[in-house]
Design an enzyme around this catalytic site. Structure first.
Site, PDB file in Angstrom:
ATOM      1  N   ASP A  80     -19.108   2.287 -37.341  1.00 48.57           N
ATOM      2  CA  ASP A  80     -20.419   2.858 -37.652  1.00 48.57           C
ATOM      3  C   ASP A  80     -21.000   3.403 -36.357  1.00 48.57           C
ATOM      4  O   ASP A  80     -21.218   2.649 -35.403  1.00 48.57           O
ATOM      5  CB  ASP A  80     -21.312   1.754 -38.247  1.00 48.57           C
ATOM      6  N   ASP A  91     -26.172   9.514 -38.778  1.00 47.29           N
ATOM      7  CA  ASP A  91     -25.717   8.117 -38.848  1.00 47.29           C
ATOM      8  C   ASP A  91     -24.588   8.082 -39.869  1.00 47.29           C
ATOM      9  O   ASP A  91     -24.783   8.494 -41.016  1.00 47.29           O
ATOM     10  CB  ASP A  91     -26.913   7.259 -39.290  1.00 47.29           C
ATOM     11  N   HIS A 153     -31.564   3.963 -45.369  1.00 43.14           N
ATOM     12  CA  HIS A 153     -32.868   4.084 -44.714  1.00 43.14           C
ATOM     13  C   HIS A 153     -33.234   5.521 -44.418  1.00 43.14           C
ATOM     14  O   HIS A 153     -32.359   6.366 -44.231  1.00 43.14           O
ATOM     15  CB  HIS A 153     -32.849   3.284 -43.404  1.00 43.14           C
ATOM     16  N   HIS A 161     -34.521   3.514 -38.237  1.00 30.96           N
ATOM     17  CA  HIS A 161     -34.945   2.926 -39.504  1.00 30.96           C
ATOM     18  C   HIS A 161     -36.424   3.202 -39.675  1.00 30.96           C
ATOM     19  O   HIS A 161     -37.269   2.512 -39.128  1.00 30.96           O
ATOM     20  CB  HIS A 161     -34.656   1.427 -39.552  1.00 30.96           C
ATOM     21  N   GLU A 185     -25.866   3.884 -47.260  1.00 29.95           N
ATOM     22  CA  GLU A 185     -24.760   3.083 -46.711  1.00 29.95           C
ATOM     23  C   GLU A 185     -24.430   1.861 -47.551  1.00 29.95           C
ATOM     24  O   GLU A 185     -24.911   0.767 -47.290  1.00 29.95           O
ATOM     25  CB  GLU A 185     -25.017   2.702 -45.248  1.00 29.95           C
ATOM     26  N   GLU A 277     -20.837   5.423 -45.035  1.00 26.65           N
ATOM     27  CA  GLU A 277     -22.204   5.908 -44.789  1.00 26.65           C
ATOM     28  C   GLU A 277     -22.210   7.392 -44.477  1.00 26.65           C
ATOM     29  O   GLU A 277     -21.357   7.885 -43.742  1.00 26.65           O
ATOM     30  CB  GLU A 277     -22.830   5.135 -43.611  1.00 26.65           C
TER      31      GLU A 277
HETATM   32 MN    MN Z   1     -24.814   3.446 -39.508  1.00 30.28          MN
HETATM   33 MN    MN Z   2     -27.570   3.433 -41.126  1.00 30.00          MN
END
Ligand code: MN
Ligand code: MN
Length: 292
Positions: A80, A91, A153, A161, A185, A277
């Site tokens: 990630d 992200d 998020h 976030h 995610e 994600e």
């Molecule tokens: Mn992530």
């Molecule tokens: Mn994330």
């Protein structure tokens, strides 16, 4: 919203993913994987938006290698990472099976498929719980559980976030997604579907820039404030910059209340977990996936 910078961050994330995938083989040091990802981001003129998370098996999130980490890649590995340009973030995450396990492969397919199904239904004003319902139903159709105390998020400039969360189950809340940038995610597990806190992760975020007495703590604080602002960072990055005395500075900053230190997140029953994600932009009449 700066669509150009968000899109560019997503383009870099895609390139980094293609670059790193073939390099991740069993017994590669996690430290090497994290550094290759972060160096590639910088080479492509982006910035790491947070420390690369590398979670093996039951470690779900918030594991980044320390400066002297000796852990070797194995099992079911989640990768990630994030890219930002002037604070505008991409992200993204994927999972790899490093032990040729049918169960791992199925777990990976479940999280990927649930992400795809979720993205298909996203549109402006969608209720977040509807996304969660699709995620959960898809994962359960494989015979696995969706991790319900972790969520997608919203993202804003310099804020990983921000505001709205996107649940990984039907939380029955009536929260609509307005125009903006969001990460979806899902996590699939053979376990019960919850995470608990584990050991300290070495990942931190600045919460207060109030004054601190010790010279090394001051030096580290100034660097964090300039380099990372309100985005997460890790002890490894600071050891690279200041040497191991940075660790003392970080401890003092944590004690003084300047930093929040994240804990590792572990699947409660110790079961394996996969993750997928993507980052999306919701605009009037359109949804763009920036990281695919
Ligand atoms: Mn992530
Ligand atoms: Mn994330």
């Amino acid at each position: 919203m700066n669509k150009e910078k968000i899109t560019k961050a997503g383009e870099i994330a895609k390139q980094v993913k293609e670059y790193i995938k073939p390099l991740i083989v069993k017994d590669t040091p996690l430290l090497e994987i994290a550094e290759k990802i972060e160096n590639k981001i910088i080479e492509l003129r982006g910035n790491p938006a947070f420390p690369t998370n590398l979670g093996i098996n039951e470690i779900v999130a918030h594991y980044t290698p320390s400066h002297d980490d000796k852990t070797l890649a194995h099992g079911l590995l989640k990768i990630d990472f994030g890219v930002h340009i002037d604070g505008w973030i991409a992200d993204t995450a994927f999972s790899i099976d490093l032990e040729n396990s049918e169960e791992n492969k199925k777990l990976i397919e479940a999280s990927e498929k649930s992400l795809e199904n979720a993205i298909k239904i996203v549109k402006e004003k969608i209720v977040a719980s509807e996304i969660g319902k699709v995620v959960q139903e898809t994962i359960e159709s494989y015979g696995f559980s969706s991790i319900i105390n972790l969520s997608g998020h919203e993202m804003k400039q310099h804020e990983l976030h921000a505001g709205i969360t996107i649940p990984n189950f039907d939380d029955k809340k009536n929260v609509q997604l307005d125009k903006g940038v969001y990460a979806i995610e899902p996590f699939a597990t053979t376990g019960g579907g919850r995470v608990r806190d584990g050991k300290p992760s070495g990942i931190y975020i600045l919460i207060d820039s109030k004054n601190v007495r010790s010279p090394i703590a001051r030096e580290v604080l100034q660097y964090i404030t300039e380099e990372y602002q309100t985005l997460p960072f890790c002890s490894r990055w600071l050891v690279n910059k200041f040497g191991t005395r940075a660790l003392l500075g970080l401890n003092q900053l944590q004690t003084n209340g300047n930093l929040h230190h994240f804990e590792q997140l572990i699947e409660s029953s110790g079961a394996k977990v996969s993750q997928a994600e993507h980052t999306i932009i919701i605009e009037k009449g359109s949804v763009t996936v920036t990281t695919r």
